[in-house]
Design an enzyme around this catalytic site. Structure first.
Site, PDB file in Angstrom:
ATOM      1  N   LYS A   1       3.704 -15.673   3.205  1.00 23.09           N
ATOM      2  CA  LYS A   1       3.767 -16.436   1.959  1.00 23.09           C
ATOM      3  C   LYS A   1       5.233 -16.729   1.664  1.00 23.09           C
ATOM      4  O   LYS A   1       5.780 -16.392   0.611  1.00 23.09           O
ATOM      5  CB  LYS A   1       3.108 -15.658   0.822  1.00 23.09           C
TER       6      LYS A   1
ATOM      7  N   ASP B   1     -11.157  -8.936   6.907  1.00 24.64           N
ATOM      8  CA  ASP B   1     -12.467  -8.806   6.281  1.00 24.64           C
ATOM      9  C   ASP B   1     -13.118 -10.174   6.114  1.00 24.64           C
ATOM     10  O   ASP B   1     -14.331 -10.333   6.305  1.00 24.64           O
ATOM     11  CB  ASP B   1     -12.358  -8.106   4.924  1.00 24.64           C
TER      12      ASP B   1
ATOM     13  N   ASP C   1      -5.384  -7.082   5.784  1.00 30.95           N
ATOM     14  CA  ASP C   1      -6.594  -6.444   5.286  1.00 30.95           C
ATOM     15  C   ASP C   1      -7.583  -7.496   4.797  1.00 30.95           C
ATOM     16  O   ASP C   1      -8.769  -7.491   5.148  1.00 30.95           O
ATOM     17  CB  ASP C   1      -6.213  -5.494   4.149  1.00 30.95           C
TER      18      ASP C   1
ATOM     19  N   TYR D   1       0.808  -1.213   0.000  1.00 30.73           N
ATOM     20  CA  TYR D   1       0.000   0.000   0.000  1.00 30.73           C
ATOM     21  C   TYR D   1       0.847   1.272   0.000  1.00 30.73           C
ATOM     22  O   TYR D   1       0.343   2.358  -0.292  1.00 30.73           O
ATOM     23  CB  TYR D   1      -0.936   0.018   1.217  1.00 30.73           C
TER      24      TYR D   1
ATOM     25  N   ASP E   1      -2.685 -18.678   2.317  1.00 28.62           N
ATOM     26  CA  ASP E   1      -3.806 -19.396   1.712  1.00 28.62           C
ATOM     27  C   ASP E   1      -4.361 -20.454   2.670  1.00 28.62           C
ATOM     28  O   ASP E   1      -5.578 -20.628   2.796  1.00 28.62           O
ATOM     29  CB  ASP E   1      -3.409 -20.012   0.367  1.00 28.62           C
TER      30      ASP E   1
END
Length: 368
Positions: free
Chosen positions: A189, A249, A245, A141, A221
């Site tokens: 990851k 959610d 993020d 970001y 994942d």
């Protein structure tokens, strides 16, 4: 005790849910003998409309002097056509960066009376209680460059982290795990990304400083799958900005609605920005049907983390739980019985459960 709070209503339903927050703050002040000084400032689309920028200097300066900041929501279709640097969301990203709010805390705790509202089976989510800690000021970001190339036919976004940024959020996670059940899951990851390999190295190094905390590593994942199939396997989760993020959610399904989720963005000195996880929901703005509970629970996080008012925070959370148990639900919670209540009615129910007879009688702040 006088505390200076900056209110940033923002856009869409932000103004409506901020009204609920003000009433709760007034009630807490009256019930517990505190003094909250509240000042409103612009951010997001509202700031663009008045100041041609999503984050005015006046807002930055006010937030820098505050004990805590409470945000409503930013964004909406009205501003979708603006250049990237003018988007309302840049105001939110900017204030986090300006204030050095590096740790985002998102508690995911289901309410027994809302188990039916989740699309998941009740036996899966019953008893789930997770704290997701997301790094907030680095990663994709904020990486540079972030641009279009080759006449717009190619793009580049850069995931950048410095070791110090990783170390401070990982320390925060270990410290939080010690306050709960001494169980930390680090999400990365590392089988693909170099940044994740560095992240995992630091977690392993830090674990020797916290020998009482059990540490597990999960690929993002796999963590996403387990979050909705075995949520009771997690206590504290820590991860970088983008993964955090997405996962936080996703975790909203455990509570039945994004409207139920609070969040805190804090730094080491206790100053924090508090906001519901949901967005500005322009499609329902002005209708008086927005769920204020994510914002009210964010007020509880503010009381706990910035002001060390644990009794007051617990009282607000208890009032929310009792209101739900009494059958008060907003439309987003997919009510099985009865009618949905308005934003105002839900707020009144919480206030009643805080044992406040009259909000007007309890106002002891100077609101500007």
């Amino acid at each position: 005790m006088n505390k200076h709070i900056i209110l940033l209503p923002g856009d869409g339903i932000g103004k409506e849910i901020m009204e609920s927050a003000k009433q709760i703050l007034n009630a807490v002040a009256g019930e517990f003998g505190h003094h909250f000084t509240l000042h409103e400032h612009l951010i997001g689309g509202a700031a663009i409309d008045q100041n041609n920028t999503p984050l005015p200097e006046a807002t930055i300066e006010a937030c820098q002097e505050a004990d805590a900041i409470l945000l409503g929501a930013v964004g909406g279709e009205k501003w979708d056509g603006l250049p990237a640097e003018k988007q309302p969301e840049k105001g939110l990203l900017g204030i986090r960066k300006e204030l050095g709010l590096f740790a985002n805390l998102r508690p995911i705790k289901g309410f027994p009376s809302l188990l039916y509202a989740s699309p998941l089976k009740e036996h899966i989510i019953d008893g789930s209680d997770i704290l997701i800690i997301r790094e907030l000021t680095g990663g994709l970001y904020f990486g540079q460059p972030s641009e279009r190339l080759e006449n717009g036919d190619a793009v580049v976004d850069t995931l950048y982290y410095h070791r110090d940024e990783m170390e401070r959020i990982i320390d925060k996670a270990f410290q939080s795990a010690r306050l709960r059940h001494n169980h930390l899951t680090s999400v990365d990851k590392a089988n693909v990304l170099e940044s994740s390999r560095m992240w995992r190295e630091i977690v392993s190094e830090k674990s020797s400083e916290y020998p009482d905390v059990v540490v597990e590593h999960e690929l993002v994942d796999a963590a996403a799958m387990k979050l909705i199939t075995q949520p009771d396997q997690f206590d504290v989760m820590v991860t970088e900005n983008m993964f955090g993020d997405i996962l936080s959610d996703e975790a909203s399904v455990l509570t039945g609605s994004l409207g139920m989720l609070p969040s805190a963005s804090v730094r080491s000195d206790g100053v924090g920005l508090y906001e519901p996880v949901h967005g500005s929901a322009p499609d329902i703005a002005g209708q008086g049907i927005a769920n204020p509970l994510g914002t009210i629970l964010s007020v509880a996080l503010m009381l706990r983390h910035s002001f060390q008012m644990e009794t007051e925070a617990a009282a607000v959370e208890r009032a929310v739980r009792e209101s739900l148990e009494q059958g008060y639900y907003t439309a987003d919670l997919d009510i099985k019985h009865g009618r949905p209540v308005s934003t105002e009615e839900m707020t009144t129910a919480v206030l009643d459960n805080l044992s406040v007879k009259s909000v007007s009688d309890s106002i002891c702040n100077m609101y500007v």
